[in-house]
Design a protein around this motif. Structure first.
Motif, PDB file in Angstrom:
ATOM      1  N   ASP A  36       0.884  -1.169   0.000  1.00  0.00           N
ATOM      2  CA  ASP A  36       0.000   0.000   0.000  1.00  0.00           C
ATOM      3  C   ASP A  36       0.921   1.218   0.000  1.00  0.00           C
ATOM      4  O   ASP A  36       1.538   1.528   1.018  1.00  0.00           O
ATOM      5  CB  ASP A  36      -0.902  -0.019   1.226  1.00  0.00           C
ATOM      6  N   VAL A  37       1.025   1.892  -1.140  1.00  0.00           N
ATOM      7  CA  VAL A  37       1.959   3.018  -1.281  1.00  0.00           C
ATOM      8  C   VAL A  37       1.351   4.340  -0.825  1.00  0.00           C
ATOM      9  O   VAL A  37       1.980   5.391  -0.943  1.00  0.00           O
ATOM     10  CB  VAL A  37       2.510   3.132  -2.720  1.00  0.00           C
ATOM     11  N   GLY A  38       0.139   4.307  -0.290  1.00  0.00           N
ATOM     12  CA  GLY A  38      -0.469   5.484   0.320  1.00  0.00           C
ATOM     13  C   GLY A  38      -0.518   6.695  -0.588  1.00  0.00           C
ATOM     14  O   GLY A  38      -1.039   6.639  -1.705  1.00  0.00           O
ATOM     15  N   ASP A  39       0.066   7.796  -0.115  1.00  0.00           N
ATOM     16  CA  ASP A  39       0.025   9.077  -0.824  1.00  0.00           C
ATOM     17  C   ASP A  39       0.767   9.057  -2.163  1.00  0.00           C
ATOM     18  O   ASP A  39       0.589   9.963  -2.974  1.00  0.00           O
ATOM     19  CB  ASP A  39       0.619  10.186   0.048  1.00  0.00           C
ATOM     20  N   TRP A  40       1.595   8.061  -2.371  1.00  0.00           N
ATOM     21  CA  TRP A  40       2.368   7.994  -3.616  1.00  0.00           C
ATOM     22  C   TRP A  40       1.606   7.278  -4.734  1.00  0.00           C
ATOM     23  O   TRP A  40       2.100   7.189  -5.860  1.00  0.00           O
ATOM     24  CB  TRP A  40       3.714   7.322  -3.371  1.00  0.00           C
ATOM     25  N   GLN A  41       0.428   6.769  -4.436  1.00  0.00           N
ATOM     26  CA  GLN A  41      -0.384   6.086  -5.443  1.00  0.00           C
ATOM     27  C   GLN A  41      -0.541   6.973  -6.673  1.00  0.00           C
ATOM     28  O   GLN A  41      -0.887   8.158  -6.551  1.00  0.00           O
ATOM     29  CB  GLN A  41      -1.766   5.770  -4.852  1.00  0.00           C
TER      30      GLN A  41
ATOM     31  N   PHE B 140       5.642   3.944   3.532  1.00  0.00           N
ATOM     32  CA  PHE B 140       5.112   4.885   2.557  1.00  0.00           C
ATOM     33  C   PHE B 140       4.244   5.915   3.274  1.00  0.00           C
ATOM     34  O   PHE B 140       3.439   5.543   4.136  1.00  0.00           O
ATOM     35  CB  PHE B 140       4.281   4.171   1.482  1.00  0.00           C
ATOM     36  N   PRO B 141       4.375   7.202   2.933  1.00  0.00           N
ATOM     37  CA  PRO B 141       3.518   8.225   3.552  1.00  0.00           C
ATOM     38  C   PRO B 141       2.044   7.874   3.316  1.00  0.00           C
ATOM     39  O   PRO B 141       1.614   7.703   2.183  1.00  0.00           O
ATOM     40  CB  PRO B 141       3.907   9.518   2.819  1.00  0.00           C
ATOM     41  N   GLY B 142       1.303   7.701   4.387  1.00  0.00           N
ATOM     42  CA  GLY B 142      -0.108   7.333   4.283  1.00  0.00           C
ATOM     43  C   GLY B 142      -0.340   5.885   3.903  1.00  0.00           C
ATOM     44  O   GLY B 142      -1.476   5.487   3.640  1.00  0.00           O
ATOM     45  N   GLY B 143       0.706   5.078   3.853  1.00  0.00           N
ATOM     46  CA  GLY B 143       0.588   3.685   3.445  1.00  0.00           C
ATOM     47  C   GLY B 143       1.185   2.744   4.464  1.00  0.00           C
ATOM     48  O   GLY B 143       1.256   3.054   5.645  1.00  0.00           O
TER      49      GLY B 143
END
Length: 178
Positions: free
Chosen positions: A82-87, A113-116
């Protein structure tokens, strides 16, 4: 024995874009890679086929399933990070706009990951899935999944630590023996 396979190429792979758990379809090259993977898989005495439920892995697994005559079992533990904000972001944009975070990601290890999710969290769920596959006893088994999922599994089985995460090359359509 468990074999791991990376899904075929997607437009996001070609663009060097973070796709994480997004449902991105295979492109034409990815479909061809999935067919090539299927031809490798038929040479293995497979007893079971598992896959991440994310579209690109699911599409690859369905092509392999047709060739090997097994029904894929979809398990969310084999999903990509889950790459969060980097999606959906391009690698080059993240590297340019967030150089410190990019450098931390390249170093692996305790990265989140930021947010992930963190690589350690992904590793924990992937290894739990692989343990379950082993304990079911239907071996050899093939698990069609993602580069990140394969990397965390290899870091674990090779006892290298997550710092080795970025050094492990896993091309689209690759077949790896654990």
């Amino acid at each position: 024995m468990i074999l791991l396979a990376r899904h075929g190429e997607t437009p996001y792979n070609a663009e060097r874009r973070f796709q994480g758990q997004g449902d991105v379809a295979l492109n034409a090259r990815g479909l061809e890679q999935a067919r090539e993977l299927a031809q490798l898989a038929v040479q293995e005495p497979l007893a079971a086929l598992y896959a991440s439920p994310i579209r690109r892995a699911r599409e690859t697994a369905e092509i392999v399933a047709e060739a090997v005559g097994l029904e894929p079992r979809f398990d969310p533990r084999f999903a990509e990070t889950d790459v969060g904000d980097w999606q959906d972001l391009l690698f080059d944009d993240v590297e340019r706009e967030h150089p410190d975070l990019w450098a931390a990601w390249q170093a692996g290890g305790a990265w989140r990951f930021p947010g992930g999710e963190s690589l350690a969290e992904q590793q924990e769920r992937v290894i739990a899935g692989l343990v379950d596959v082993t304990q079911r006893g239907e071996l050899p088994a093939l698990v069609v999944c993602h580069r990140g999922s394969i990397r965390v599994a290899l870091c674990h089985t090779r006892n290298e630590g997550l710092e080795a995460f970025q050094q492990i090359a896993i091309p689209n359509g690759a077949l790896i023996r654990l």
